[in-house]
Write an enzyme that holds these catalytic residues in place. Structure first.
Site, PDB file in Angstrom:
ATOM      1  N   GLU A  16       5.567  10.786   8.653  1.00 48.97           N
ATOM      2  CA  GLU A  16       4.383  10.506   9.472  1.00 48.97           C
ATOM      3  C   GLU A  16       3.165  11.352   9.120  1.00 48.97           C
ATOM      4  O   GLU A  16       2.036  10.860   9.201  1.00 48.97           O
ATOM      5  CB  GLU A  16       4.711  10.692  10.965  1.00 48.97           C
ATOM      6  CG  GLU A  16       5.544   9.563  11.570  1.00 48.97           C
ATOM      7  CD  GLU A  16       7.045   9.760  11.417  1.00 48.97           C
ATOM      8  OE1 GLU A  16       7.462  10.634  10.618  1.00 48.97           O
ATOM      9  OE2 GLU A  16       7.800   9.051  12.090  1.00 48.97           O
TER      10      GLU A  16
ATOM     11  N   ALA B  20       8.218   2.784  12.311  1.00 47.69           N
ATOM     12  CA  ALA B  20       7.398   1.971  13.204  1.00 47.69           C
ATOM     13  C   ALA B  20       6.502   1.096  12.333  1.00 47.69           C
ATOM     14  O   ALA B  20       6.218   1.442  11.179  1.00 47.69           O
ATOM     15  CB  ALA B  20       6.551   2.877  14.088  1.00 47.69           C
TER      16      ALA B  20
ATOM     17  N   GLY C  96      10.256   6.087  12.327  1.00 44.45           N
ATOM     18  CA  GLY C  96      10.986   5.525  13.467  1.00 44.45           C
ATOM     19  C   GLY C  96      12.409   5.087  13.115  1.00 44.45           C
ATOM     20  O   GLY C  96      13.276   5.035  14.000  1.00 44.45           O
TER      21      GLY C  96
ATOM     22  N   GLU D 165      14.408   8.141  13.302  1.00 40.23           N
ATOM     23  CA  GLU D 165      14.474   8.490  14.733  1.00 40.23           C
ATOM     24  C   GLU D 165      15.471   7.591  15.466  1.00 40.23           C
ATOM     25  O   GLU D 165      16.196   8.042  16.353  1.00 40.23           O
ATOM     26  CB  GLU D 165      13.070   8.387  15.350  1.00 40.23           C
ATOM     27  CG  GLU D 165      12.137   9.456  14.788  1.00 40.23           C
ATOM     28  CD  GLU D 165      10.689   9.274  15.221  1.00 40.23           C
ATOM     29  OE1 GLU D 165      10.090   8.236  14.866  1.00 40.23           O
ATOM     30  OE2 GLU D 165      10.167  10.151  15.925  1.00 40.23           O
TER      31      GLU D 165
HETATM   32  N1  CAA Z   1       5.425  -0.770   8.678  1.00 36.64           N
HETATM   33  C1  CAA Z   1       4.922  -1.940   8.301  1.00 36.64           C
HETATM   34  N2  CAA Z   1       5.251  -2.532   7.137  1.00 36.64           N
HETATM   35  C2  CAA Z   1       6.122  -1.886   6.337  1.00 36.64           C
HETATM   36  C3  CAA Z   1       6.675  -0.639   6.685  1.00 36.64           C
HETATM   37  C4  CAA Z   1       6.294  -0.071   7.906  1.00 36.64           C
HETATM   38  N3  CAA Z   1       6.789   1.082   8.339  1.00 36.64           N
HETATM   39  N4  CAA Z   1       7.482  -0.237   5.677  1.00 36.64           N
HETATM   40  C5  CAA Z   1       7.456  -1.210   4.749  1.00 36.64           C
HETATM   41  N5  CAA Z   1       6.635  -2.208   5.147  1.00 36.64           N
HETATM   42  C6  CAA Z   1       6.312  -3.450   4.458  1.00 36.64           C
HETATM   43  C7  CAA Z   1       5.340  -3.212   3.310  1.00 36.64           C
HETATM   44  O1  CAA Z   1       3.991  -3.197   3.778  1.00 36.64           O
HETATM   45  C8  CAA Z   1       5.638  -4.391   2.430  1.00 36.64           C
HETATM   46  O2  CAA Z   1       5.003  -5.523   2.992  1.00 36.64           O
HETATM   47  P1  CAA Z   1       4.274  -6.594   2.009  1.00 36.64           P
HETATM   48  O3  CAA Z   1       5.398  -7.138   1.160  1.00 36.64           O
HETATM   49  O4  CAA Z   1       3.712  -7.595   2.961  1.00 36.64           O
HETATM   50  O5  CAA Z   1       3.269  -5.812   1.214  1.00 36.64           O
HETATM   51  C9  CAA Z   1       7.152  -4.596   2.615  1.00 36.64           C
HETATM   52  O6  CAA Z   1       7.501  -3.964   3.838  1.00 36.64           O
HETATM   53  C10 CAA Z   1       7.978  -3.967   1.511  1.00 36.64           C
HETATM   54  O7  CAA Z   1       7.613  -2.606   1.412  1.00 36.64           O
HETATM   55  P2  CAA Z   1       7.055  -1.931   0.041  1.00 36.64           P
HETATM   56  O8  CAA Z   1       6.409  -2.952  -0.821  1.00 36.64           O
HETATM   57  O9  CAA Z   1       6.262  -0.733   0.416  1.00 36.64           O
HETATM   58  O10 CAA Z   1       8.469  -1.501  -0.615  1.00 36.64           O
HETATM   59  P3  CAA Z   1       8.700  -0.312  -1.654  1.00 36.64           P
HETATM   60  O11 CAA Z   1      10.083  -0.487  -2.180  1.00 36.64           O
HETATM   61  O12 CAA Z   1       7.574  -0.215  -2.636  1.00 36.64           O
HETATM   62  O13 CAA Z   1       8.659   1.031  -0.749  1.00 36.64           O
HETATM   63  C11 CAA Z   1       9.149   2.366   1.168  1.00 36.64           C
HETATM   64  C12 CAA Z   1       9.622   1.236   0.232  1.00 36.64           C
HETATM   65  C13 CAA Z   1       9.151   3.707   0.407  1.00 36.64           C
HETATM   66  C14 CAA Z   1      10.131   2.439   2.331  1.00 36.64           C
HETATM   67  C15 CAA Z   1       7.719   2.042   1.672  1.00 36.64           C
HETATM   68  O14 CAA Z   1       7.719   0.723   2.196  1.00 36.64           O
HETATM   69  C16 CAA Z   1       7.224   2.962   2.741  1.00 36.64           C
HETATM   70  O15 CAA Z   1       6.838   4.085   2.451  1.00 36.64           O
HETATM   71  N6  CAA Z   1       7.208   2.495   4.013  1.00 36.64           N
HETATM   72  C17 CAA Z   1       6.609   3.203   5.107  1.00 36.64           C
HETATM   73  C18 CAA Z   1       7.496   4.352   5.543  1.00 36.64           C
HETATM   74  C19 CAA Z   1       6.814   5.115   6.654  1.00 36.64           C
HETATM   75  O16 CAA Z   1       5.762   5.716   6.473  1.00 36.64           O
HETATM   76  N7  CAA Z   1       7.431   5.112   7.851  1.00 36.64           N
HETATM   77  C20 CAA Z   1       6.916   5.776   8.998  1.00 36.64           C
HETATM   78  C21 CAA Z   1       6.099   4.844   9.829  1.00 36.64           C
HETATM   79  S1  CAA Z   1       5.222   5.682  11.121  1.00 36.64           S
HETATM   80  C22 CAA Z   1       6.350   5.940  12.334  1.00 36.64           C
HETATM   81  O17 CAA Z   1       7.506   5.582  12.237  1.00 36.64           O
HETATM   82  C23 CAA Z   1       5.778   6.644  13.519  1.00 36.64           C
HETATM   83  C24 CAA Z   1       6.748   7.014  14.565  1.00 36.64           C
HETATM   84  O18 CAA Z   1       7.436   7.998  14.498  1.00 36.64           O
HETATM   85  C25 CAA Z   1       6.750   6.300  15.795  1.00 36.64           C
END
Ligand code: CAA
Length: 258
Positions: free
Chosen positions: A137, A69, A114, A117
């Protein structure tokens, strides 16, 4: 495709195998409200489109299926809106699961939160060799809110699911196969998905439809309400604000249990 979408694309081949691509590669295909709305609309179309017999869902680019998400949007939520956001995601993923045409997730790269999921709401999953699954999460001060607390245990068993959810650990393709989280690992998951769908479509169409319906019939759904309530509660905690801020500020969170 008669309608046009800004965050997803749909292509359908001559056999009626549709490919749905989540197309926000710069944000690793994170599911913002727009993507969710478009996915819901598209799957309603797919369910009644007689030219579509089966569906592959994939993410744009090589790096991610869907990284979850959209964390930026999650920061805006309170208890009530958080519960509603969770219910909305659950309903859209339920719509995908309820599609009576086979749906396969072809997972390249990250399928986190998400994204995992979404993959689990598809009927089958084929992982690329670089696929990484996880429900991170808790690291954001949250819990999975789009059905992950319900679908993961039913796919891999409660103990293994709980370990993944409580640690937020990432699981690579081969381990995902051993766990039963994916059906297959392939160097070319989209092609492998189409091949599998072609094999499925050689069988009786009504039998396929009814088989999907029968297999899912035994699932009970009360856990989804609990998931949404708890997700909403967490949206108002200081820990959730800290966890999501830390992600966006690219630092480690310091949780206080508040
Ligand atoms: N939401 C918003 N933006 C996201 C994102 C997310 N879930 N995942 C990645 N991005 C964005 C980053 O902020 C970044 O944006 P900028 O270039 O503007 O800074 C861009 O995508 C590239 O990501 P990274 O620079 O972080 O890339 P990386 O290779 O260093 O890392 C990753 C990759 C390990 C996937 C890392 O991006 C990450 O940990 N992402 C989040 C994963 C996460 O926590 N997902 C769960 C979300 S909560 C959820 O899903 C709740 C639910 O159940 C409903």
């Amino acid at each position: 495709m008669s309608k046009s979408y800004s965050t997803i694309t749909l292509e359908t081949d001559e056999k009626g195998i549709a490919t749905v691509t989540i197309n926000r590669p710069k944000k690793l295909n994170a599911l913002n409200d727009n993507v969710l709305n478009e996915l819901a609309d598209l799957f309603k179309v797919i369910q009644v489109d007689e030219d579509i017999n089966a569906i592959t869902v994939k993410g744009a680019g090589d790096k991610a299926f869907v990284a979850g998400a959209d964390i930026k949007e999650l920061r805006e939520l309170d208890d009530r809106s958080g519960r509603m956001a969770s219910q909305k995601g659950q309903q859209i993923f339920q719509l995908i699961e309820d599609t009576r045409k086979p749906v396969i997730a072809a997972v390249n790269g990250y399928a986190l939160g998400g994204g995992a999921e979404l993959a689990m709401a598809c009927h089958l999953r084929i992982a690329g060799e670089n696929a990484v699954f996880g429900l991170p999460e808790v690291g954001l001060g949250l819990i999975p809110g789009y059905g992950g607390t319900q679908r993961l245990p039913s796919l891999i068993g409660r103990a293994r699911a709980l370990e993944m959810i409580l640690t937020g650990k990432q699981v690579k393709a081969k381990e995902a196969l051993q766990l039963g989280l994916v059906n297959e690992v392939s160097a070319t998951p989209v092609e492998a998905s189409k091949e599998l769908l072609n094999n499925i479509l050689k069988n009786g169409p009504i039998a396929i439809r009814n088989a999907i319906k029968a297999v899912y019939h035994s699932d009970h759904h009360s856990g989804y309400q609990v998931e949404a309530d708890l997700f909403g509660q967490l949206c108002e905690t200081e820990d959730c604000m800290e966890g999501t801020s830390a992600f966006l500020e690219k630092r480690k969170p310091e949780f206080k249990g508040k």
